[in-house]
Design a protein around this motif. Structure first.
Motif, PDB file in Angstrom:
ATOM      1  N   UNK A   1      11.442  -4.204  -3.299  1.00 19.34           N
ATOM      2  CA  UNK A   1      12.248  -2.997  -3.471  1.00 19.34           C
ATOM      3  C   UNK A   1      11.334  -1.902  -3.990  1.00 19.34           C
ATOM      4  N   UNK A   2      11.459  -0.722  -3.404  1.00 11.42           N
ATOM      5  CA  UNK A   2      10.609   0.398  -3.791  1.00 11.42           C
ATOM      6  C   UNK A   2      11.439   1.671  -3.895  1.00 11.42           C
ATOM      7  N   UNK A   3      10.879   2.667  -4.559  1.00 13.22           N
ATOM      8  CA  UNK A   3      11.550   3.960  -4.678  1.00 13.22           C
ATOM      9  C   UNK A   3      10.504   5.033  -4.968  1.00 13.22           C
ATOM     10  N   UNK A   4      10.970   6.273  -4.933  1.00 13.69           N
ATOM     11  CA  UNK A   4      10.111   7.409  -5.261  1.00 13.69           C
ATOM     12  C   UNK A   4      10.987   8.595  -5.675  1.00 13.69           C
ATOM     13  N   UNK A   5      10.530   9.391  -6.612  1.00 15.61           N
ATOM     14  CA  UNK A   5      11.284  10.582  -6.998  1.00 15.61           C
ATOM     15  C   UNK A   5      11.100  11.741  -6.030  1.00 15.61           C
ATOM     16  N   UNK A   6      10.275  11.543  -5.005  1.00 19.09           N
ATOM     17  CA  UNK A   6       9.984  12.607  -4.050  1.00 19.09           C
ATOM     18  C   UNK A   6       9.939  12.029  -2.642  1.00 19.09           C
ATOM     19  N   UNK A   7       9.952  12.889  -1.663  1.00 19.43           N
ATOM     20  CA  UNK A   7       9.868  12.438  -0.274  1.00 19.43           C
ATOM     21  C   UNK A   7       8.451  11.963  -0.001  1.00 19.43           C
ATOM     22  N   UNK A   8       8.328  10.679   0.382  1.00 12.68           N
ATOM     23  CA  UNK A   8       7.033  10.107   0.739  1.00 12.68           C
ATOM     24  C   UNK A   8       7.222   9.252   1.983  1.00 12.68           C
ATOM     25  N   UNK A   9       6.123   8.945   2.650  1.00 16.63           N
ATOM     26  CA  UNK A   9       6.174   7.996   3.751  1.00 16.63           C
ATOM     27  C   UNK A   9       6.473   6.620   3.188  1.00 16.63           C
ATOM     28  N   UNK A  10       7.108   5.774   4.001  1.00 14.51           N
ATOM     29  CA  UNK A  10       7.384   4.412   3.556  1.00 14.51           C
ATOM     30  C   UNK A  10       6.079   3.676   3.292  1.00 14.51           C
ATOM     31  N   UNK A  11       6.084   2.783   2.308  1.00 15.12           N
ATOM     32  CA  UNK A  11       4.863   2.016   2.049  1.00 15.12           C
ATOM     33  C   UNK A  11       4.565   1.068   3.198  1.00 15.12           C
TER      34      UNK A  11
ATOM     35  N   UNK B   1       2.515   3.026  -8.138  1.00  9.32           N
ATOM     36  CA  UNK B   1       1.218   3.127  -7.465  1.00  9.32           C
ATOM     37  C   UNK B   1       0.876   4.591  -7.238  1.00  9.32           C
ATOM     38  N   UNK B   2      -0.354   4.941  -7.552  1.00  7.24           N
ATOM     39  CA  UNK B   2      -0.792   6.309  -7.302  1.00  7.24           C
ATOM     40  C   UNK B   2      -0.985   6.511  -5.799  1.00  7.24           C
ATOM     41  N   UNK B   3      -1.140   7.745  -5.352  1.00  6.41           N
ATOM     42  CA  UNK B   3      -1.359   7.998  -3.931  1.00  6.41           C
ATOM     43  C   UNK B   3      -2.499   7.143  -3.379  1.00  6.41           C
TER      44      UNK B   3
ATOM     45  N   UNK C   1       0.826  -1.202   0.000  1.00  4.32           N
ATOM     46  CA  UNK C   1       0.000   0.000   0.000  1.00  4.32           C
ATOM     47  C   UNK C   1       0.863   1.255   0.000  1.00  4.32           C
ATOM     48  N   UNK C   2       0.520   2.166  -0.899  1.00  2.00           N
ATOM     49  CA  UNK C   2       1.176   3.475  -0.929  1.00  2.00           C
ATOM     50  C   UNK C   2       0.519   4.326   0.159  1.00  2.00           C
ATOM     51  N   UNK C   3       1.284   4.755   1.143  1.00  2.85           N
ATOM     52  CA  UNK C   3       0.735   5.521   2.262  1.00  2.85           C
ATOM     53  C   UNK C   3       0.771   7.033   2.019  1.00  2.85           C
ATOM     54  N   UNK C   4       1.240   7.451   0.858  1.00  4.15           N
ATOM     55  CA  UNK C   4       1.329   8.875   0.554  1.00  4.15           C
ATOM     56  C   UNK C   4       0.019   9.403  -0.029  1.00  4.15           C
ATOM     57  N   UNK C   5      -0.339  10.588   0.397  1.00  2.00           N
ATOM     58  CA  UNK C   5      -1.545  11.240  -0.127  1.00  2.00           C
ATOM     59  C   UNK C   5      -1.278  11.927  -1.462  1.00  2.00           C
ATOM     60  N   UNK C   6      -0.013  12.251  -1.725  1.00  2.00           N
ATOM     61  CA  UNK C   6       0.286  13.014  -2.934  1.00  2.00           C
ATOM     62  C   UNK C   6       1.374  12.402  -3.815  1.00  2.00           C
ATOM     63  N   UNK C   7       2.204  11.505  -3.278  1.00  2.00           N
ATOM     64  CA  UNK C   7       3.361  11.016  -4.022  1.00  2.00           C
ATOM     65  C   UNK C   7       3.161   9.650  -4.653  1.00  2.00           C
ATOM     66  N   UNK C   8       3.927   9.410  -5.703  1.00  2.00           N
ATOM     67  CA  UNK C   8       3.917   8.142  -6.416  1.00  2.00           C
ATOM     68  C   UNK C   8       4.916   7.187  -5.784  1.00  2.00           C
ATOM     69  N   UNK C   9       4.517   5.934  -5.624  1.00  2.00           N
ATOM     70  CA  UNK C   9       5.374   4.880  -5.099  1.00  2.00           C
ATOM     71  C   UNK C   9       5.731   3.941  -6.248  1.00  2.00           C
TER      72      UNK C   9
END
Length: 171
Positions: A134-144, A108-110, A75-83
Motif C-alpha cells: 500500500x502506498x500514498x503521496x500528498x501530491x500527484x506523482x507517477x505510480x511506483x 522514499x525520496x524522489x 522504486x519511487x518513479x517521481x523526480x520531485x515527489x515523496x512516495x
C-alpha cells in the motif's frame, strides 16, 4: 556566538534525517539513504500493488519443486515527489500473511528505492507467494514501480525471471 548557532543548525538537520531512519526493520536499514521524513500534508493519492513472488515452482513433471530467492524492489518513479509506503506484507500460497515488513509508514525520496529479500531456503511462501504493498503521496506523482526478481536453481544450473507488480483495488 556564530559557531554554536551553526552547530545547533547542523545538529537539528542531522536529527531530522535520523527520524526518517529510526526504527527501520533490519531488511530496510541498508536503504536509509533513500528515505526522508514522512510528509506533514495528508495523502491525496493512494494505491495498492500486488506482486507475485514465485519462491517455489513445480518443474519437470510437476513432482519436483524448484526453490528460488526473491527480491522485491520498490522504486519511487517521481523526480520531485515523496512516495509513502504504508504496508509491505508477504503472503503464502494459502493467502495467509507470513511477514509484515513495516512497523510504520516510511517515505522514499524522489527516485529512491528499497528492496526486501526472501532467501532461497525460506520456502514458507510456497507455490503461490505474493506481496501486497500500500502506498500514498500528498501530491500527484507517477505510480511506483514494483517488481519481484526470482533467482536460483540446482547445482550449476540457474534460472532467473521478473514478475512485475499490478495495480489492484484498495479499500
Amino acid at each position: 556566538m556564530r559557531k554554536p548557532a551553526i552547530f545547533l543548525a547542523l545538529l537539528l538537520l542531522a536529527m531530522s534525517g535520523a527520524r526518517a531512519q529510526a526504527d527501520l526493520p533490519a531488511p530496510l536499514s541498508k536503504f536509509a539513504g533513500s528515505l526522508v521524513d514522512l510528509p506533514r500534508e495528508p495523502s491525496t493519492l493512494r494505491g495498492r500493488i500486488y506482486v507475485p513472488a514465485h519462491s517455489s515452482l513445480l518443474v519437470r513433471d510437476g513432482s519436483t519443486r524448484l526453490d528460488l530467492s526473491v527480491t522485491l524492489s520498490v522504486q519511487n518513479t517521481s523526480e520531485t515527489g515523496t512516495l509513502v509506503i504504508e504496508r509491505i506484507d508477504y503472503f503464502n500460497v494459502d493467502g495467509q500473511v507470513i511477514d509484515r515488513y513495516l512497523p510504520r509508514a516510511i517515505a522514499l525520496k524522489p527516485y529512491g528505492a528499497i528492496q526486501i529479500v526472501i532467501p532461497q531456503q525460506d520456502i514458507r511462501g510456497g507455490l503461490g507467494a505474493n506481496f501486497v504493498i500500500d502506498w500514498s503521496s500528498p501530491e500527484a506523482i507517477d505510480e511506483p514501480y514494483l517488481e519481484a526478481i526470482m533467482i536460483g536453481g540446482p547445482g550449476t544450473q540457474g534460472h532467473s525471471f521478473v514478475s512485475v507488480g499490478r495495480k489492484v483495488s484498495r479499500p
